[in-house]
Design a protein around this motif. Structure first.
Motif, PDB file in Angstrom:
ATOM      1  N   CYS A   1       1.987  -4.415   3.968  1.00 23.67           N
ATOM      2  CA  CYS A   1       2.454  -3.095   4.392  1.00 23.67           C
ATOM      3  C   CYS A   1       3.960  -3.044   4.159  1.00 23.67           C
ATOM      4  O   CYS A   1       4.569  -4.045   3.772  1.00 23.67           O
ATOM      5  CB  CYS A   1       2.116  -2.849   5.859  1.00 23.67           C
TER       6      CYS A   1
ATOM      7  N   THR B   1       0.813  -1.214   0.000  1.00 23.39           N
ATOM      8  CA  THR B   1       0.000   0.000   0.000  1.00 23.39           C
ATOM      9  C   THR B   1       0.852   1.272   0.000  1.00 23.39           C
ATOM     10  O   THR B   1       0.759   2.095  -0.902  1.00 23.39           O
ATOM     11  CB  THR B   1      -0.976   0.003   1.183  1.00 23.39           C
TER      12      THR B   1
ATOM     13  N   THR C   1      -6.664  -2.517   1.327  1.00 23.60           N
ATOM     14  CA  THR C   1      -6.631  -3.957   1.613  1.00 23.60           C
ATOM     15  C   THR C   1      -8.024  -4.546   1.431  1.00 23.60           C
ATOM     16  O   THR C   1      -8.193  -5.618   0.836  1.00 23.60           O
ATOM     17  CB  THR C   1      -6.121  -4.185   3.055  1.00 23.60           C
TER      18      THR C   1
ATOM     19  N   GLU D   1      -3.233   7.826   6.240  1.00 27.24           N
ATOM     20  CA  GLU D   1      -2.571   6.805   5.408  1.00 27.24           C
ATOM     21  C   GLU D   1      -2.888   5.397   5.922  1.00 27.24           C
ATOM     22  O   GLU D   1      -3.059   4.466   5.138  1.00 27.24           O
ATOM     23  CB  GLU D   1      -1.053   7.034   5.341  1.00 27.24           C
TER      24      GLU D   1
ATOM     25  N   SER E   1      -4.678   2.632   3.819  1.00 27.39           N
ATOM     26  CA  SER E   1      -4.050   1.320   3.616  1.00 27.39           C
ATOM     27  C   SER E   1      -5.046   0.190   3.912  1.00 27.39           C
ATOM     28  O   SER E   1      -5.134  -0.793   3.164  1.00 27.39           O
ATOM     29  CB  SER E   1      -2.810   1.220   4.511  1.00 27.39           C
TER      30      SER E   1
ATOM     31  N   GLN F   1      -1.328  -1.892  11.083  1.00 28.47           N
ATOM     32  CA  GLN F   1      -1.612  -2.576   9.811  1.00 28.47           C
ATOM     33  C   GLN F   1      -1.679  -4.102   9.955  1.00 28.47           C
ATOM     34  O   GLN F   1      -2.403  -4.760   9.216  1.00 28.47           O
ATOM     35  CB  GLN F   1      -0.553  -2.202   8.766  1.00 28.47           C
TER      36      GLN F   1
ATOM     37  N   ILE G   1       6.031   3.410   5.196  1.00 27.43           N
ATOM     38  CA  ILE G   1       4.991   4.294   5.730  1.00 27.43           C
ATOM     39  C   ILE G   1       5.497   5.134   6.907  1.00 27.43           C
ATOM     40  O   ILE G   1       5.047   6.261   7.122  1.00 27.43           O
ATOM     41  CB  ILE G   1       3.716   3.489   6.082  1.00 27.43           C
TER      42      ILE G   1
END
Ligand code: P53
Length: 479
Positions: free
Chosen positions: A238, A180, A224, A216, A220, A272, A184
Motif C-alpha cells: 500500500c 495498488t 493483492t 479503493e 486494493s 490494508q 491512498i
C-alpha cells in the motif's frame, strides 16, 4: 558496535516517477483521457484537484502540463540509461490506466499501451533495475468519471479488477514489486486527483469520500489477492502520504488534534495492513451520520488480503492544533499544517525535518510490524543552471543526506525493517500539487519551463554524481 551508516546488502536504492507527471504523449497510441490530464497549472488547480471546481475537458486559455510533460514516453531509453549510470537498483514508475484501457470499461486492453510498458520493464532489466510499479498514481479514466462518477461507484471494482488482472498476467516475471494506489489518503484531501470525484451542490462530501475510499480499499485487497494468485512471488504494497503530526503545544487538546490528524492517514493502512476497519473510524462514521453499504464479501476480502509491505511518501512532518483560528491559516494546502517554528522550509513552504522521517518510520513500524519502503522523499526547488547548463544543487544534496542519515538511524539504532528508498522525481517532472515544472526534484535537469517552453534536453546536476556515490557505497559515503 552498530555501524551507523550500514544498509542491508539488498537495499533497493532508486528513484520514483508517475506516468502523468513525466510521460506526456497524452493522446498517442490510443491512450484515452484521464482526470490528471485536465488539471491546469495556475490558481484554479487546487479547486479542481479537490473536486470543488469541475473541469472535465480541456478549456481554452489554460495550460495543461501533463499533455507533453517531459515526454518520457519517447525518451525512456535515454532516461533509464541515466538511472542505470547512477546505479539504481529499482525504478518506481506508474502505469497510465488509459494506455491499457483508454475508456476504462472496455473488455479488451489496448495492445500498444501494454507493449510500451513491457519495453520499459525490459529496458530496466537490461541494467539490473527492478521495476517498482504503482498501478494507480492519481489517474482515473475520464470516461469512468463522466459515466460512473469515479470511485463513488461500486462498478469501478469491475474495471479495476480487469486492469490489474491484465497487468499481473502480462508482466509476470517482469515486475515483482507493486503498489495498488498512490497516496491512498489523498482521497480525503484532493478527491478529484485521488479518486475522480467532483461534488454536486448539497452533496454530503464526507460520505462520498469515505464511500470512494471503501471502494479503493476493497479494490486494493482484490488486487493483492489477484496478484498473489497469478504469481506468489509478487510483493504487493500500500502507499500512504505520510509525515507524523506534532502537537502545536503540550496542551493535551493539541496532542489529541495531532493524534486525530494522524488517524486520517493511518485509517487506510489500518485496513490494508491489518485487514479490518479500526473502531475509531466506525465510531466517527456513526457520529457524523456517514453510512454506506459494506458487504460481508468486502469484509472477508479485506481480512484475507493484507499487504506484504507498507510504502509511503515523506516530505515533511506536520503540526496540528486544537485552536480553530490557527487551523484557518492552513486552509488551501493539500495537507493542513501549521508552521513549525523549529524548522526551515523549502521555497514552497514545505518544512524540512529529517528527524521527522525517523519518527515517522518508527511510528509506522510500531503500528504494523510489516516491512516498510520509502517510495518518495526529496526537495522541490528552483534550480538555476549556470552558463554551461549545470546545476550545482548542494541544497538538494544536503536535504537528501540528512534524510538518508535519519533512515539509517531508524534501521540501525531503532531496528526498523526498511526495504528501500526511491527519491521523488529522480528526473525533473511536473509537480502534482501545483502543475509547475520549476518545482524540481531531479538528479537530472530537464529543459522545460512552466508553460512548456524548452528543448527537453536532459543534463546531469551535481546531485547526480553524489547519488551515484551513495548507491555505489550502499549508503556509507554521503559526503
Ligand atoms: P509536488 C502533497 C503533499 C504530499 C505529497 O508533490 C503529495 C502532495 C501533492 O502535491 O504528493 C506526492 O509535486 C505525490 C507525487 C507528487 C509529490 O508528492 O506537489 O505522490 O505525485 O509529485 C510531490 O511537489
Amino acid at each position: 558496535m552498530t555501524d551507523y551508516l550500514a544498509f542491508p546488502d539488498n537495499f533497493l536504492w532508486g528513484g520514483a516517477t508517475a506516468a502523468n507527471q513525466c510521460e506526456g504523449a497524452y493522446d498517442v497510441d490510443g491512450r484515452g483521457l484521464a482526470n490528471v490530464d485536465v488539471v491546469p497549472v495556475g490558481p484554479d488547480r487546487f479547486a479542481i484537484i479537490s473536486g470543488q471546481e469541475k473541469m472535465l475537458d480541456f478549456k481554452e486559455g489554460y495550460f495543461y502540463p501533463a499533455k507533453e510533460s517531459i515526454d518520457f514516453y519517447h525518451h525512456y531509453k535515454e532516461d533509464i540509461t541515466l538511472f542505470a549510470e547512477m546505479g539504481f537498483k529499482t525504478f518506481r514508475m506508474s502505469i497510465a490506466w488509459t494506455r491499457i484501457f483508454p475508456k476504462g470499461d472496455e473488455s479488451e486492453p489496448n495492445e500498444a499501451g501494454l507493449s510500451f510498458y513491457e519495453d520499459v520493464f525490459k529496458e530496466c532489466h537490461k541494467y539490473g533495475i527492478e521495476p517498482l510499479v504503482t498501478i494507480t498514481h492519481f489517474d482515473c479514466p475520464m470516461h469512468l468519471i463522466k459515466t460512473y462518477g469515479g470511485w463513488r461507484n461500486r462498478k469501478m471494482l469491475v474495471f479495476y479488477e480487469r486492469l490489474v488482472r491484465t497487468l499481473f498476467t502480462r508482466y509476470k516475471g517482469l515486475v515483482k514489486y507493486w503498489l495498488t494506489f498512490n497516496e491512498i489518503n489523498m482521497i480525503l484531501h484532493a478527491p478529484f486527483m485521488g479518486a475522480g470525484l467532483c461534488f454536486e451542490a448539497g452533496e454530503n462530501v464526507e460520505q462520498t469520500k469515505y464511500l470512494a475510499a471503501h471502494h479503493e480499499l476493497v479494490a486494493s485487497a482484490l488486487a493483492t489477492k489477484i496478484g498473489h494468485d497469478i504469481d506468489p512471488d509478487n510483493k504487493i504494497g500500500c502507499m500512504l502520504a505520510a509525515g507524523q503530526y506534532y502537537p502545536y503545544t503540550s496542551h493535551p487538546k493539541d496532542y489529541w488534534a495531532a493524534m486525530q490528524s494522524d488517524r486520517e492517514g493511518y485509517f487506510f493502512v489500518d485496513v490494508q495492513a491489518r485487514g479490518y476497519y479500526p473502531n475509531y473510524a466506525k465510531k466517527y462514521w456513526e457520529q457524523s451520520g456517514i453510512d454506506f453499504d459494506i458487504t460481508d464479501e468486502d469484509l472477508i476480502l479485506l481480512q484475507e488480503n493484507t499487504v506484504d509491505f507498507i510504502s509511503f511518501s515523506y516530505y515533511s512532518s506536520r503540526v496540528a492544533s486544537a485552536d480553530p483560528k490557527l487551523n484557518e491559516q492552513t486552509a488551501g494546502n493539500i495537507f493542513a499544517s501549521i508552521k513549525n517554528p523549529y524548522l526551515n522550509a523549502s521555497e514552497w513552504g514545505w518544512q524540512i525535518d529529517p528527524l521527522g522521517l525517523r519518527i515517522t518510520l518508527n511510528a509506522i513500524w510500531d503500528r504494523y510490524q510489516k516491512p516498510l519502503f520509502i517510495v518518495e522523499n526529496g526537495l522541490g526547488a528552483v534550480d538555476i543552471p549556470d552558463e554551461n547548463g549545470y546545476v550545482a544543487d548542494d541544497y538538494r544534496i544536503d536535504y537528501l543526506r540528512d534524510h538518508i542519515q535519519a533512515m539509517s538511524a531508524a534501521i540501525n539504532l531503532d531496528g526498523v525493517e526498511l526495504l528501500g528508498y526511491t527519491t521523488w522525481g529522480c528526473i525533473d517532472l511536473v509537480s502534482a500539487g501545483t502543475g509547475e515544472m520549476q518545482k524540481r526534484y531531479g538528479f537530472i535537469y530537464v529543459d522545460r519551463d512552466n508553460l512548456g517552453n524548452g528543448t527537453l534536453k536532459r543534463t546531469k546536476k551535481k546531485s547526480f554524481a553524489w547519488y551515484k556515490q551513495v548507491i555505489a557505497s550502499n549508503g556509507s559515503r554521503l559526503d
